[in-house]
Design an enzyme around this catalytic site. Structure first.
Site, mmCIF file in Angstrom:
data_model
loop_
_atom_site.group_PDB
_atom_site.id
_atom_site.type_symbol
_atom_site.label_atom_id
_atom_site.label_comp_id
_atom_site.label_asym_id
_atom_site.label_seq_id
_atom_site.Cartn_x
_atom_site.Cartn_y
_atom_site.Cartn_z
ATOM 1 N N CYS A 1 0.830 -1.210 0.000
ATOM 2 C CA CYS A 1 0.000 0.000 0.000
ATOM 3 C C CYS A 1 0.863 1.258 0.000
ATOM 4 O O CYS A 1 1.419 1.635 1.036
ATOM 5 C CB CYS A 1 -0.905 -0.017 1.230
ATOM 6 S SG CYS A 1 -1.880 1.468 1.397
ATOM 7 N N CYS B 1 -0.490 4.061 2.247
ATOM 8 C CA CYS B 1 -0.220 3.890 3.682
ATOM 9 C C CYS B 1 1.246 4.181 4.016
ATOM 10 O O CYS B 1 1.550 4.799 5.024
ATOM 11 C CB CYS B 1 -0.508 2.464 4.139
ATOM 12 S SG CYS B 1 -1.964 1.733 3.458
ATOM 13 N N ASP B 2 2.144 3.694 3.179
ATOM 14 C CA ASP B 2 3.555 3.653 3.577
ATOM 15 C C ASP B 2 4.491 4.557 2.779
ATOM 16 O O ASP B 2 5.658 4.709 3.145
ATOM 17 C CB ASP B 2 4.069 2.203 3.465
ATOM 18 C CG ASP B 2 3.274 1.263 4.367
ATOM 19 O OD1 ASP B 2 2.854 1.709 5.437
ATOM 20 O OD2 ASP B 2 3.080 0.100 3.977
#
Ligand code: NAP
Length: 307
Positions: A134, A137-138
């Protein structure tokens, strides 16, 4: 045991739309969210192809709007996960979550799909320590770093382009010499200065010491192996359906997608399905929304037909 008319398993676009429609039909649905409220789009940064948003929107914003709209009409969202179902005796069905047991007259399964794994050494070990599925997300953790993206589809291109906002350099490792991604994303990827392509290459191992430090690769045409230093490995090689919970109870195809008839009903009367758990082909927010609508309408009709 809580008795409900309709339980929706999953809270992505298909589930929240099924909830909206069954709520408007006064069936007072419960949506059991699953591990991630909103499903995959809740971790999607840019949504440019969902009609009605000419400026684009974000996944979390869209999920929030869909949830609110369903709740306006009486849907209830439960943040929990269905851990067990019993469809064997027909309706009413029994569903267990971590905190509750429910009985439901009808069920709409919209449990979605999850990112496929490469299945190479180091992949599981370094999840959260350099291996990610992701970018939204990261990506932020890879500011001024070098990362590798694995895959050649729309997801890989979209996420690679997103990662160039943070990373110094993004190398896309693809097993062929041609991308599967559509023309628009391909064009954006090829004209992005921070993106490079490593063609005909597979990742055989992810190595590091406490965190990702490099990948070991093999060129599938020449057989040459290589080690490429990197800070992160983002893997976007497709998805598999989250249907293991229904194994032995609902019919699936070979890869595990639930089989539905032309009324969105699974092999068990009263259990309907919509979204990526039954759709290996389209996998768009707009198509999931359409399937959620159809499943809800057929659920209402099926319940009505029993009265
Ligand atoms: P996908 O289209 O199935 O692409 C998967 C990619 O990963 C392919 O390039 C495939 O290579 C590669 N791959 C698969 N297994 C692999 C393995 N074991 N090792 C190395 N590479 C592997 O999946 P996706 O990109 O997630 O897209 C899924 C669907 O969602 C598609 O219909 C796509 O159009 C849609 N989508 C659309 C958008 C958008 O419209 N903006 C964004 C994201 C996704 P090969 O090419 O060699 O098979």
């Amino acid at each position: 045991m809580k008795k409900e008319k309709v339980i929706v398993i999953g809270s992505g676009p298909a589930g929240l739309t099924a909830a909206l429609y069954t709520a408007r039909a006064r069936l007072e649905p419960i949506v059991v969210s699953g591990t991630q409220l909103g499903g995959q789009i809740s971790i999607t940064n840019e949504v440019e192809n969902y009609p009605g948003f000419p400026e684009g929107t974000t996944g979390p914003e869209l999920v929030e709007l869909m949830r609110k709209q369903a709740e306006v009409f009486g849907a209830r969202t439960v943040i929990d996960e269905v851990t067990k179902v019993d469809f064997t005796g027909g309706s009413p069905f029994t569903l267990e979550t971590h905190s509750e047991t429910y009985e439901a007259e009808a069920v709409i399964v919209t449990a979605g799909a999850s990112p496929k794994r490469l299945g190479v050494p180091g992949e599981e070990e370094f999840i959260g320590r350099g291996v990610s599925f992701c970018a939204t997300c990261d990506g932020f953790f890879f500011r001024e770093k070098d990362v590798v993206v694995v895959g050649g589809g729309d997801s890989a291109m979209e996420e690679s382009i997103f990662l160039t906002r943070f990373a110094n350099q993004v190398d896309v490792v693809h097993r062929r010499d041609e991308l599967r991604a559509g023309e628009a994303l391909k064009r954006r990827a090829f004209t992005n200065d921070k993106l490079d392509f490593v063609w005909d290459t597979v990742v055989e191992e992810i190595v590091g010491n406490g965190k990702v430090e490099a990948i070991r690769t093999r060129n599938v045409k020449t057989g040459d192996t290589d080690e490429r230093v990197t800070d992160g490995v983002f893997i976007f090689i497709g998805h598999y359906p989250n249907s293991s919970l229904f194994e032995g109870q609902l019919e699936t195809d070979e890869p595990g997608y639930l089989i539905v008839d032309d009324k969105m009903m699974t092999s068990v009367p009263g259990v309907f399905a919509a979204g990526e758990i039954m759709d290996p082909v389209y996998r768009q927010i707009a198509t999931s929304v359409g399937q959620g609508t159809a499943a809800a309408m057929m659920t209402e009709r099926w319940l009505g037909g029993r009265e």
